[in-house]
Design an enzyme around this catalytic site. Structure first.
Site, PDB file in Angstrom:
ATOM      1  N   TYR A   1       5.207   4.330  11.209  1.00 16.18           N
ATOM      2  CA  TYR A   1       5.502   3.140  10.975  1.00 16.18           C
ATOM      3  C   TYR A   1       5.855   2.589  10.176  1.00 16.18           C
ATOM      4  O   TYR A   1       6.368   0.945  10.005  1.00 16.18           O
ATOM      5  CB  TYR A   1       3.962   2.431  11.951  1.00 16.18           C
ATOM      6  CG  TYR A   1       2.821   2.551  10.621  1.00 16.18           C
ATOM      7  CD1 TYR A   1       3.025   2.124   9.785  1.00 16.18           C
ATOM      8  CD2 TYR A   1       1.927   3.447  10.839  1.00 16.18           C
ATOM      9  CE1 TYR A   1       1.842   2.289   8.602  1.00 16.18           C
ATOM     10  CE2 TYR A   1       0.709   3.529   9.781  1.00 16.18           C
ATOM     11  CZ  TYR A   1       0.546   3.066   8.759  1.00 16.18           C
ATOM     12  OH  TYR A   1      -0.517   3.000   7.282  1.00 16.18           O
TER      13      TYR A   1
ATOM     14  N   HIS B   1      -2.317   3.997   5.447  1.00 18.91           N
ATOM     15  CA  HIS B   1      -4.570   3.099   5.066  1.00 18.91           C
ATOM     16  C   HIS B   1      -5.474   4.048   4.534  1.00 18.91           C
ATOM     17  O   HIS B   1      -6.352   2.893   4.660  1.00 18.91           O
ATOM     18  CB  HIS B   1      -4.283   3.659   6.954  1.00 18.91           C
ATOM     19  CG  HIS B   1      -5.749   2.115   7.074  1.00 18.91           C
ATOM     20  ND1 HIS B   1      -5.778   0.541   6.596  1.00 18.91           N
ATOM     21  CD2 HIS B   1      -6.764   2.244   7.990  1.00 18.91           C
ATOM     22  CE1 HIS B   1      -6.407   0.187   7.012  1.00 18.91           C
ATOM     23  NE2 HIS B   1      -7.670   1.063   7.723  1.00 18.91           N
TER      24      HIS B   1
ATOM     25  N   ARG C   1       1.008  -1.004   0.245  1.00 17.22           N
ATOM     26  CA  ARG C   1       0.614  -0.530   0.071  1.00 17.22           C
ATOM     27  C   ARG C   1       1.063   1.658   0.058  1.00 17.22           C
ATOM     28  O   ARG C   1       1.534   1.647   0.336  1.00 17.22           O
ATOM     29  CB  ARG C   1      -0.645   0.247   1.031  1.00 17.22           C
ATOM     30  CG  ARG C   1      -1.656   1.403   1.783  1.00 17.22           C
ATOM     31  CD  ARG C   1      -2.857   1.598   2.478  1.00 17.22           C
ATOM     32  NE  ARG C   1      -2.045   0.564   3.864  1.00 17.22           N
ATOM     33  CZ  ARG C   1      -1.581   1.534   5.250  1.00 17.22           C
ATOM     34  NH1 ARG C   1      -0.963   2.828   4.543  1.00 17.22           N
ATOM     35  NH2 ARG C   1      -0.307   1.092   5.838  1.00 17.22           N
TER      36      ARG C   1
END
Length: 375
Positions: A282, A273, A269
């Site tokens: 992260y 998100h 990705r």
């Protein structure tokens, strides 16, 4: 029929390839095929061109949808940039008579399926739970709860089989959702009843911010199908040719009465998100850059161009169509939606219950009273 067993007593025909199936290298050249992997034929240039064009259009609509969140036209949007090969390739491998069960991230899959982009984004704008007709498109509503749509997919596939239809169901799922109980229940049901369903796991390496290493100790998520007796495979999800080839095999397997098929597509990705997420908290910029070099769109475009199947005129034509469709989506999404409060009671039950009829009458009376006051 005698079954060949692999070391450890596992039926060999169920095992995925030791390494993800790859037909095209990241640089767009043909990949060397290992001898210990299942063999898959390279799809025709005509089909790959169709996938490439779908990816060009899908990515442009995806970028436009992300922009709509910044303009306040969408409440939230989970981007698909980097995962177009998975969504376009998988959808183009099934037919109009087959079912599709998407998650909340499958906007590009919905666009490829032929769903009007405005209708596809209705859920994410907040107008209704589903903006398109699931029966007309043979496509279930986008599912926000993790894995629950897999049980529905297994049931729908089983139902089609009982009716004597050869239709299959394609069910998308993310890597994090494989930890949910519904994932295991769906695989077990599908295997026991030999339901013609394809479970397509898009392993984009993160369950929001949780990396795969903290989700599962399996050597690959594809191995989770073996315990249920399900034929499984893992693929390079950024290789559109591999996605299409393995999906062809999975559809043939399921449609031929051989039961379910599990695919794990290794992908990434590229964006956060959702627009509400800060992915830099992260994952590192170097990690993202490494995956940019594996971009599925440029990989396929390079292969098709080098083979003489695509030229500059073809690229301009596809990009022009993508821009026109993005502009149409932007214009229509900028119009204020007309929301009917009474639509709350539509599509709840096939036959309205007495309680629902009572509630409908109460709301209708309140709206009438409000209208009278304003007059």
């Amino acid at each position: 029929m005698e079954t060949t067993l692999a070391p450890g007593g596992v039926a060999a025909h169920l095992l995925p390839s030791p390494r993800p199936v790859q037909l095209l290298d990241p640089d767009g050249s043909l990949a060397e095929q290992p001898t210990d992997a299942h063999h898959y034929e390279l799809p025709s240039a005509e089909r790959l061109l169709h996938v490439w064009r779908g990816m060009v259009i899908g990515r442009r609509l995806d970028v436009q949808s992300t922009a709509l969140t910044k303009q306040g036209r969408l409440a939230v949007y989970p981007g698909s940039r980097g995962q177009e090969a998975c969504q376009v390739g998988a959808v183009q491998a099934i037919t109009e008579r087959d079912w599709m069960f998407p998650t909340y991230r499958e906007s590009v899959a919905l666009f490829t399926r032929g769903v009007d982009p405005v209708e596809a984004l209705t859920l994410l704008r907040g107008d209704a739970h589903c903006g398109y007709d699931p029966i007309a498109h043979k496509t279930a509503p986008q599912c926000t709860p993790l894995s629950t749509q897999l049980v529905h997919a297994a049931g729908a596939a089983h139902g089609e089989k009982r009716r004597g239809s050869d239709a299959v169901a394609l069910a998308f799922i993310g890597d994090g959702a494989t930890s949910e109980g519904d994932f295991h229940e769906a695989l077990n049901f599908a295997a026991v009843f030999s339901a013609p369903v394809i479970f397509f796991v898009q392993n984009n390496k993160y369950a929001i911010s949780v990396p795969l290493a903290k989700q599962s100790k399996a050597p690959a998520l594809a191995y989770k199908g073996i315990g249920y007796g399900i034929r499984s495979e893992q693929i390079d999800g950024n290789d559109p040719a591999a996605v299409l080839a393995v999906m062809d095999a999975a559809v043939e397997h399921a449609r031929g009465g051989n039961g379910p098929f599990l695919i794990e597509a290794h992908t990434y990705r590229m964006d956060a998100h959702t627009n509400a997420d800060d992915a830099s908290r992260y994952r590192t910029a170097d990690e993202v850059s490494a995956w940019l070099a594996k971009d599925p769109l440029s990989r396929l475009q390079t292969y098709l161009t080098a083979g003489g199947h695509l030229d500059d005129a073809g690229v301009r034509d596809a990009e022009q169509e993508a821009e026109e469709r993005a502009a149409d989506l932007r214009d229509r999404m900028n119009a204020e939606p007309q929301v009917d409060p009474m639509s709350l009671f539509d599509h709840v039950f096939a036959e309205p219950t007495p309680q629902q009829q009572e509630q409908r009458a109460m709301v209708q009376a309140e709206l009438h009273a409000e209208s009278e006051e304003q007059a």
